[in-house]
Enzyme design. Sequence first.
Site, short mmCIF file in Angstrom:
data_model
loop_
_atom_site.label_atom_id
_atom_site.label_comp_id
_atom_site.label_asym_id
_atom_site.label_seq_id
_atom_site.Cartn_x
_atom_site.Cartn_y
_atom_site.Cartn_z
N HIS A 52 118.51 40.06 10.80
CA HIS A 52 119.75 40.78 10.56
C HIS A 52 119.71 41.48 9.21
O HIS A 52 119.06 41.02 8.27
CB HIS A 52 120.95 39.81 10.56
CG HIS A 52 121.11 39.02 11.81
ND1 HIS A 52 120.33 37.91 12.08
CD2 HIS A 52 121.96 39.15 12.85
CE1 HIS A 52 120.70 37.40 13.25
NE2 HIS A 52 121.67 38.14 13.73
N GLU A 98 120.44 39.34 6.08
CA GLU A 98 119.52 38.31 5.60
C GLU A 98 118.74 38.76 4.37
O GLU A 98 118.41 37.94 3.50
CB GLU A 98 118.55 37.91 6.72
CG GLU A 98 119.25 37.18 7.87
CD GLU A 98 118.32 36.89 9.03
OE1 GLU A 98 117.43 36.05 8.86
OE2 GLU A 98 118.47 37.53 10.09
#
Length: 269
Positions: free
Chosen positions: A80, A83
């Site tokens: 993602h 992150e």
Amino acid sequence: MSSKNAAEIILEAAGDAPPSFGMVLGSGLGSLADAVENAKHVPYAELPGFPKPTVQGHEGQLVLGRLGGVSIAMMQGRAHYYEAGKADAMKGPIRSLQAAGCKSLLLTNAAGSLLNGAGPGSLMLLTDHINFSGSSPLIGEESPTRFVDLVDAYDPEYRAQLQEAARQQGVTLNEGVYMWFSGPNFETPAEIRAAKILGADAVGMSTVPEVILARHLGLKVSALSIITNYGAGLDDTPLSHDQTMEKAALAAQDLKKLIIAFLEGQPDD
């Protein structure tokens, strides 16, 4: 460590059934991999350019085999933006799937609903998206193809086939526009009100970068959301990742039936 690239490792593991269809499983949806026939599992750690998942519900392995009669490469887990702040975090995996032979990509995610008729545990077919993050996985690309046309990014033919598969399986399949927020925090009630005004029907923290990357490569794309909650301020349930996991599990069986029925109508080439 092997000197082979990820596509070569995938093809070697797939043997005489190279993948033609790629899939990405969202939070809490890893159980779909249990339905894959003749499954072979390749940890992301063995695939150069694949992410190390840091989110609960993302197993971090590629599953190769057959589903609905089609040779697939199923990613159990994604990277993602939130992150590491990289919009192109999924560039390596998606390019590898394409290089290994995948011509299509089916994306799944867990999302929050802005529609009264589409509550937790329901499914939504994505028809379009709004990139609210302000970022793109193609920033820094130097080729002329970086200017990607995203009209019909969510393939109309696949959308019609998924609706027909849902009808045949007795599965209610809502449709809507997905708005990508960067996360990892959930949206505020004011942001949800703004999203509704702008035309969103669901909100989430993934998928849109993958759609852009896939269309950049010429892949046909479809995407399904499992609705795990209502957007902030639309009901009184506190938002949490535990809720996401719980509601994703409730809809997983309907999702499995729908995807298998859809794949049964696809050519395996």
